[in-house]
Design a protein around this motif. Sequence first.
Motif, short mmCIF file in Angstrom:
data_model
loop_
_atom_site.label_atom_id
_atom_site.label_comp_id
_atom_site.label_asym_id
_atom_site.label_seq_id
_atom_site.Cartn_x
_atom_site.Cartn_y
_atom_site.Cartn_z
N ALA A 1 -7.65 27.40 -11.74
CA ALA A 1 -6.51 27.73 -10.89
C ALA A 1 -5.19 27.19 -11.41
CB ALA A 1 -6.77 27.21 -9.47
N ALA A 2 -5.20 26.48 -12.53
CA ALA A 2 -3.97 25.87 -13.04
C ALA A 2 -3.03 26.93 -13.61
CB ALA A 2 -4.30 24.84 -14.13
N SER A 3 -1.73 26.80 -13.27
CA SER A 3 -0.74 27.72 -13.81
C SER A 3 -0.41 27.33 -15.25
CB SER A 3 0.53 27.67 -12.95
OG SER A 3 1.14 26.40 -13.07
N GLY A 4 0.28 28.18 -15.97
CA GLY A 4 0.60 27.94 -17.37
C GLY A 4 1.24 26.59 -17.65
N PRO A 5 2.40 26.28 -17.03
CA PRO A 5 3.05 25.00 -17.31
C PRO A 5 2.21 23.80 -16.88
CG PRO A 5 4.58 26.50 -16.24
CD PRO A 5 3.23 27.15 -16.20
N ASP A 6 1.56 23.90 -15.73
CA ASP A 6 0.71 22.80 -15.26
C ASP A 6 -0.48 22.61 -16.19
OD1 ASP A 6 2.37 22.39 -13.09
OD2 ASP A 6 1.16 23.64 -11.74
N GLY B 1 -4.05 18.28 -11.08
CA GLY B 1 -4.07 19.21 -12.21
C GLY B 1 -5.45 19.33 -12.83
N LEU B 2 -6.19 18.22 -12.88
CA LEU B 2 -7.55 18.27 -13.41
C LEU B 2 -8.44 19.17 -12.56
CD1 LEU B 2 -8.18 14.53 -14.37
CD2 LEU B 2 -7.89 16.45 -15.93
N ALA B 3 -8.31 19.03 -11.24
CA ALA B 3 -9.11 19.87 -10.34
C ALA B 3 -8.74 21.34 -10.50
CB ALA B 3 -8.90 19.43 -8.89
#
Length: 107
Positions: A21-26, A13-15
């Motif tokens: 590129a992280a989605s909303g919930p993530d 998730g950090l990357a």
Amino acid sequence: MTESTRCDEFQEGLAELATGAASGPDRASVLAHLAGCDDCRRELEELTRVADEVLLIAPQHQPPAGFESAVFDRIRSEGGAGAERPVRARARWRHRALRPLAAVAAA
């Protein structure tokens, strides 16, 4: 569960957050963790810096069609490392190795 084990859960998730590129919930989950974790905040800063540097060195244009095949053909003809590996294994490796770069490029 120790804090380092908990932090391990957020590495991907950090990357994704660093590259946009992280989605909303993530994204929300990682940000909530970052609120209380100095180590992960430092890791995110480093990943963001690296992602920015990769963007600066990434080519502006795609290589010409057939470039990748030509490279692998040359490696095979010169007997380079990986020449004996099956094509499917190389394709999987390429996919995993290029995933972070693709995420940075998409950002």
